[in-house]
Motif scaffolding. Structure first.
Motif, mmCIF file in Angstrom:
data_model
loop_
_atom_site.group_PDB
_atom_site.id
_atom_site.type_symbol
_atom_site.label_atom_id
_atom_site.label_comp_id
_atom_site.label_asym_id
_atom_site.label_seq_id
_atom_site.Cartn_x
_atom_site.Cartn_y
_atom_site.Cartn_z
ATOM 1 N N THR A 79 9.170 7.061 -3.622
ATOM 2 C CA THR A 79 9.385 6.319 -2.383
ATOM 3 C C THR A 79 10.387 5.205 -2.591
ATOM 4 O O THR A 79 10.674 4.453 -1.663
ATOM 5 C CB THR A 79 8.055 5.725 -1.874
ATOM 6 O OG1 THR A 79 7.511 4.870 -2.882
ATOM 7 C CG2 THR A 79 7.054 6.824 -1.557
ATOM 8 N N LYS A 80 10.919 5.096 -3.802
ATOM 9 C CA LYS A 80 11.873 4.027 -4.104
ATOM 10 C C LYS A 80 13.264 4.415 -3.627
ATOM 11 O O LYS A 80 13.576 5.598 -3.508
ATOM 12 C CB LYS A 80 11.892 3.753 -5.614
ATOM 13 C CG LYS A 80 10.553 3.306 -6.173
ATOM 14 C CD LYS A 80 10.609 3.185 -7.681
ATOM 15 C CE LYS A 80 9.240 2.840 -8.269
ATOM 16 N NZ LYS A 80 9.264 2.805 -9.739
ATOM 17 N N PRO A 81 14.126 3.419 -3.365
ATOM 18 C CA PRO A 81 15.500 3.730 -2.968
ATOM 19 C C PRO A 81 16.228 4.507 -4.052
ATOM 20 O O PRO A 81 15.853 4.468 -5.229
ATOM 21 C CB PRO A 81 16.139 2.337 -2.770
ATOM 22 C CG PRO A 81 14.989 1.402 -2.579
ATOM 23 C CD PRO A 81 13.852 1.973 -3.377
ATOM 24 N N THR A 82 17.262 5.242 -3.643
ATOM 25 C CA THR A 82 18.042 6.030 -4.594
ATOM 26 C C THR A 82 18.595 5.138 -5.701
ATOM 27 O O THR A 82 19.149 4.080 -5.455
ATOM 28 C CB THR A 82 19.200 6.722 -3.867
ATOM 29 O OG1 THR A 82 18.661 7.517 -2.819
ATOM 30 C CG2 THR A 82 19.990 7.597 -4.832
ATOM 31 N N GLY A 83 18.414 5.602 -6.951
ATOM 32 C CA GLY A 83 18.881 4.850 -8.099
ATOM 33 C C GLY A 83 17.863 3.894 -8.657
ATOM 34 O O GLY A 83 18.065 3.307 -9.713
ATOM 35 N N GLU A 128 -5.545 4.922 -4.459
ATOM 36 C CA GLU A 128 -6.199 4.697 -3.175
ATOM 37 C C GLU A 128 -5.699 3.380 -2.613
ATOM 38 O O GLU A 128 -5.243 2.502 -3.349
ATOM 39 C CB GLU A 128 -7.723 4.680 -3.324
ATOM 40 C CG GLU A 128 -8.246 3.606 -4.261
ATOM 41 C CD GLU A 128 -9.724 3.732 -4.561
ATOM 42 O OE1 GLU A 128 -10.247 4.862 -4.471
ATOM 43 O OE2 GLU A 128 -10.366 2.711 -4.873
ATOM 44 N N ASN A 129 -5.762 3.250 -1.292
ATOM 45 C CA ASN A 129 -5.383 2.007 -0.643
ATOM 46 C C ASN A 129 -6.584 1.082 -0.536
ATOM 47 O O ASN A 129 -7.715 1.539 -0.326
ATOM 48 C CB ASN A 129 -4.807 2.285 0.746
ATOM 49 C CG ASN A 129 -3.392 2.842 0.680
ATOM 50 O OD1 ASN A 129 -2.565 2.343 -0.070
ATOM 51 N ND2 ASN A 129 -3.109 3.868 1.459
ATOM 52 N N VAL A 130 -6.320 -0.194 -0.703
ATOM 53 C CA VAL A 130 -7.364 -1.205 -0.596
ATOM 54 C C VAL A 130 -7.176 -1.920 0.740
ATOM 55 O O VAL A 130 -6.069 -2.365 1.057
ATOM 56 C CB VAL A 130 -7.285 -2.217 -1.760
ATOM 57 C CG1 VAL A 130 -8.416 -3.230 -1.666
ATOM 58 C CG2 VAL A 130 -7.323 -1.487 -3.086
ATOM 59 N N ALA A 131 -8.241 -2.012 1.518
ATOM 60 C CA ALA A 131 -8.146 -2.584 2.861
ATOM 61 C C ALA A 131 -7.512 -3.967 2.828
ATOM 62 O O ALA A 131 -7.980 -4.855 2.118
ATOM 63 C CB ALA A 131 -9.534 -2.653 3.497
ATOM 64 N N SER A 132 -6.420 -4.123 3.565
ATOM 65 C CA SER A 132 -5.729 -5.397 3.804
ATOM 66 C C SER A 132 -5.171 -6.057 2.548
ATOM 67 O O SER A 132 -4.763 -7.205 2.585
ATOM 68 C CB SER A 132 -6.667 -6.392 4.514
ATOM 69 O OG SER A 132 -7.684 -6.845 3.626
ATOM 70 N N THR A 133 -5.154 -5.344 1.416
ATOM 71 C CA THR A 133 -4.601 -5.964 0.203
ATOM 72 C C THR A 133 -3.421 -5.179 -0.363
ATOM 73 O O THR A 133 -2.336 -5.719 -0.521
ATOM 74 C CB THR A 133 -5.683 -6.103 -0.876
ATOM 75 O OG1 THR A 133 -6.260 -4.811 -1.138
ATOM 76 C CG2 THR A 133 -6.759 -7.068 -0.431
ATOM 77 N N GLY A 163 0.812 -1.209 0.000
ATOM 78 C CA GLY A 163 0.000 0.000 0.000
ATOM 79 C C GLY A 163 0.848 1.263 0.000
ATOM 80 O O GLY A 163 2.083 1.216 -0.029
ATOM 81 N N ILE A 164 0.178 2.422 0.026
ATOM 82 C CA ILE A 164 0.841 3.730 -0.007
ATOM 83 C C ILE A 164 0.626 4.406 1.340
ATOM 84 O O ILE A 164 -0.512 4.494 1.802
ATOM 85 C CB ILE A 164 0.267 4.613 -1.133
ATOM 86 C CG1 ILE A 164 0.344 3.873 -2.470
ATOM 87 C CG2 ILE A 164 1.010 5.940 -1.215
ATOM 88 C CD1 ILE A 164 -0.437 4.556 -3.584
ATOM 89 N N PRO A 165 1.689 4.890 2.010
ATOM 90 C CA PRO A 165 1.501 5.592 3.277
ATOM 91 C C PRO A 165 0.502 6.736 3.116
ATOM 92 O O PRO A 165 0.606 7.513 2.158
ATOM 93 C CB PRO A 165 2.905 6.113 3.612
ATOM 94 C CG PRO A 165 3.825 5.174 2.908
ATOM 95 C CD PRO A 165 3.113 4.777 1.649
ATOM 96 N N PRO A 166 -0.476 6.849 4.018
ATOM 97 C CA PRO A 166 -1.517 7.881 3.873
ATOM 98 C C PRO A 166 -0.965 9.295 3.747
ATOM 99 O O PRO A 166 -1.536 10.123 3.038
ATOM 100 C CB PRO A 166 -2.344 7.723 5.155
ATOM 101 C CG PRO A 166 -2.112 6.304 5.574
ATOM 102 C CD PRO A 166 -0.710 5.986 5.184
ATOM 103 N N ASN A 167 0.163 9.582 4.407
ATOM 104 C CA ASN A 167 0.715 10.938 4.343
ATOM 105 C C ASN A 167 1.423 11.227 3.025
ATOM 106 O O ASN A 167 1.815 12.357 2.753
ATOM 107 C CB ASN A 167 1.689 11.165 5.497
ATOM 108 C CG ASN A 167 2.884 10.231 5.439
ATOM 109 O OD1 ASN A 167 2.730 9.052 5.136
ATOM 110 N ND2 ASN A 167 4.067 10.740 5.735
ATOM 111 N N LEU A 168 1.589 10.188 2.167
ATOM 112 C CA LEU A 168 2.283 10.375 0.892
ATOM 113 C C LEU A 168 1.362 10.249 -0.306
ATOM 114 O O LEU A 168 1.763 10.588 -1.420
ATOM 115 C CB LEU A 168 3.421 9.357 0.753
ATOM 116 C CG LEU A 168 4.506 9.372 1.829
ATOM 117 C CD1 LEU A 168 5.555 8.319 1.526
ATOM 118 C CD2 LEU A 168 5.152 10.743 1.939
ATOM 119 N N ILE A 169 0.139 9.766 -0.092
ATOM 120 C CA ILE A 169 -0.735 9.443 -1.221
ATOM 121 C C ILE A 169 -1.080 10.672 -2.047
ATOM 122 O O ILE A 169 -1.349 10.571 -3.251
ATOM 123 C CB ILE A 169 -2.008 8.737 -0.714
ATOM 124 C CG1 ILE A 169 -2.644 7.926 -1.855
ATOM 125 C CG2 ILE A 169 -2.993 9.722 -0.087
ATOM 126 C CD1 ILE A 169 -3.658 6.910 -1.373
#
Length: 632
Positions: A446-450, A474-479, A430-436
């Motif tokens: 949100t990926k590592p550098t490079g 959007e985030n899907v509950a528990s998936t 999922g996507i952190p709510p503060n970043l969506i």
């Protein structure tokens, strides 16, 4: 009579009596500072030579002058209040500005004033005036210069910092606060090392030692902002004080690096496009031969059933390989936006086929939940494929980071009012709510550098908006996460445009045509000769465009099947010569090619109005095209 001896005297000779008043006058006269005595009526009683010169009078003329007239107008009330205090018995020290009567010039003076008494009677004030005009002007100039440089430093877009010999911040400007996320008071006194990743710290410490030794230099490093975000900075350093202080000019080059990576990626894609374009024809030629001979085998009525299964597999895999080549070519080629009737489900299938191998080896189950009743919409299939490929690749990476889970990629399509809704859903973390809300911002990742440039989703957003659609996550509950794209249904425009490939009626099996096949690939020539001969046509073949021109000059053909790419004379060159010298045969040409995505080639084919059969081909395509080429 005895003589009395006088003892020698040791008393000092008498000195003349000292006139203290005259001595004081002489001392005052010799002073380099101005001395002015003023009566209680605020008029000058006496002044030394320095005072007369300062105020622009002769020694005789200055007596009786009102002291207020010697002071700059805007300073007179200030001086009067000070003199009131002196007359009240309080000595005063202050600065003011006086006027030279002779030149009119104003001069800055430091005044030390006290009561003047004679025989305990207050008769006025005595003031010493030191001319401080030049030092004050130099001080003001220095202050203005310091303020100007302070303003330049504070308004600079790059961070400007100094560090002591222990690597602790001593001064920082406003840009340093913005770049680092720390307040000034948090930075001053802090050691720089904890702000750098472990991998970059040895390099930074080495440059710091070089700076302390008096060297200048430049290097790049990553560092942690206060909020934990990793940024890339370029550091230029010098040494104002050797072994004591280091000055650093720091620029945030994160976005610049991202753009460079995107440019490199773009150049790579362009190179891939050129490479694939160059080899697509070479790949599709053998695939065309494999597919054609598989079709010939399947057409044999006495072909054994077990061998038929093998031939069907060969035929199916040849078609699959051809689709992969075509999809890769479509995606990699720089393509000018062109909205045409597009089947969204087909674009999704083509995109999934590009990622088919990666999805399989990662153990990701792909579930297609398509609405098969969806109508076509006007869109650029190439641009949409770029959007879908980016979303599918992001989903793969999200699921790969979540171990110990059976992963599934679900791709859905359905109608939503007057729009087509596409959903790409994963079983990742999922996507952190503060970043969506930030994931579509340029360079945000949100990926590592490079591992990413942070431009994929922002480019996808631009493409979807160009299609007057919407995209969100959007985030899907528990998936996991779900990305939704909605595209408005835009009906096909009925403009009466001619199609490059003509749709004609099937030929009658009893119609025997004389056909010339021009192709440098032997398998294509042989397979076409066998198939068309089996349909009752008289077929000749040649691998040379030059030889084809000779044959066309000596005989008449009902149809000329021409490959677009040949070593001696290309299909385009052959057609242009026929159009100029033999228009009858030019109207009977059927083109074949393995690279219909090539923009230049497509423009040429569109301009000829002649049918074109793409490689690998279905023999039925020639059954449709041949009647249109029949000689009238």
């Amino acid at each position: 009579m005895t003589k009395t001896r006088r003892r020698p005297t040791t008393a000092a000779p008498k000195r003349p009596r000292l006139d203290l008043l005259q001595a004081a006058a002489d001392v005052v006269a010799a002073l380099p500072d101005a001395v002015v005595v003023t009566g209680t009526d605020r008029r000058i009683l006496a002044a030394n030579e320095a005072g007369a010169v300062l105020l622009g009078w002769s020694s005789s003329e200055i007596v009786g002058q009102a002291i207020a007239e010697q002071v700059a107008p805007n300073e007179r009330s200030h001086v009067a209040s000070r003199e009131d205090k002196v007359l009240a018995g309080e000595p005063q020290r202050y600065e003011t500005r006086v006027i030279n009567h002779h030149t009119g010039e104003e001069r800055d003076v430091a005044v030390s004033s006290g009561p003047f008494r004679v025989n305990d009677e207050l008769i006025g004030t005595v003031a010493t005036l030191r001319d401080i005009t030049d030092p004050k002007r130099a001080q003001d100039t220095l202050a203005r210069s310091e303020a100007r440089y302070r303003h330049l430093v504070e308004s600079a877009s790059d961070a400007i910092v100094t560090l002591d010999a222990n690597g602790r911040f001593t001064t920082v400007n406003h840009a340093a606060e913005i770049i680092s996320g720390y307040r000034r008071e948090e930075l001053v006194g802090q050691w720089f090392a904890p702000m750098l990743p472990d991998d970059d710290l040895p390099k930074a410490l080495g440059h710091f030692q070089q700076a302390l030794a008096g060297e200048t230099g430049l290097f790049d490093s990553q560092f942690y902002r206060k909020d934990g975000e990793v940024r890339t900075i370029s550091i230029t350093y010098s040494t104002p004080q050797k072994d004591e202080e280091v000055l650093c000019l720091i620029r945030d080059v994160t976005d610049q690096k991202m753009l460079q990576e995107q440019l490199i990626q773009s150049e790579k894609m362009s190179a891939i496009g050129q490479l694939v374009s160059g080899v697509a024809h070479e790949l599709n030629n053998p695939l065309a031969g494999i597919s054609a001979f598989a079709q010939l085998l399947l057409a044999e009525k006495k072909f054994p059933p077990d061998q038929r299964t093998a031939a069907e597999t060969i035929y199916s895999e040849a078609r699959r390989a051809s689709r992969i080549v075509q999809n890769l070519l479509t995606f990699a080629r720089q393509h000018k936006a062109e909205k045409v009737p597009t089947t969204i489900n087909q674009v999704l299938d083509d995109t999934l086929e590009l990622r088919g191998y990666e999805l399989r080896v990662r153990g990701i189950d792909v579930r297609r939940e398509y609405d098969e009743t969806l109508e076509d919409t006007m869109a650029d299939a190439h641009q949409l494929q770029q959007v879908f490929l980016n979303l599918i690749t992001n989903a793969e990476q999200a699921m790969e980071q979540r171990d110990g889970h059976h992963h599934r990629l679900t791709v859905r399509t359905r109608r939503s009012g007057e729009a087509i809704r596409i959903e790409i859903e994963d079983t990742g973390g999922g996507i952190p709510p503060n970043l969506i809300e930030r994931i579509f911002n340029p360079f945000f990742t949100t990926k590592p550098t490079g591992s990413g440039t942070g431009l994929g989703l922002s480019i996808s957003l631009g493409i979807v908006r160009e299609h007057e659609g919407r995209i969100w996550a959007e985030n899907v509950a528990s998936t996991g996460a779900r990305f939704i794209v909605e595209l408005p249904i835009m009906r096909t425009r009925t403009s009466g445009e001619a199609h490059a490939v003509a749709h004609v009626q099937h030929s009658n099996e009893n119609d025997s045509l004389r056909v010339l096949v021009v192709d440098d690939e032997a398998s294509v020539r042989v397979s076409l000769q066998r198939y068309l001969a089996g349909r009752g046509h008289h077929v000749e073949t040649t691998a040379s465009g030059v030889d084809a021109l000779t044959r066309l000059k000596d005989a008449k053909y009902d149809a000329v099947i021409v490959d677009m790419r040949m070593p001696d004379l290309s299909g385009e060159q052959l057609f242009e010569r026929l159009r100029s010298n033999d228009p009858g045969h030019a109207e009977r040409v059927i083109f074949t090619t393995g690279d219909l995505v090539n923009e230049q080639m497509r423009r040429f084919l569109d301009g000829t109005g002649r049918p074109c059969v793409s490689k690998p081909f279905e023999f039925a395509s020639f059954d449709q095209a041949l009647p249109a080429a029949r000689r009238r």
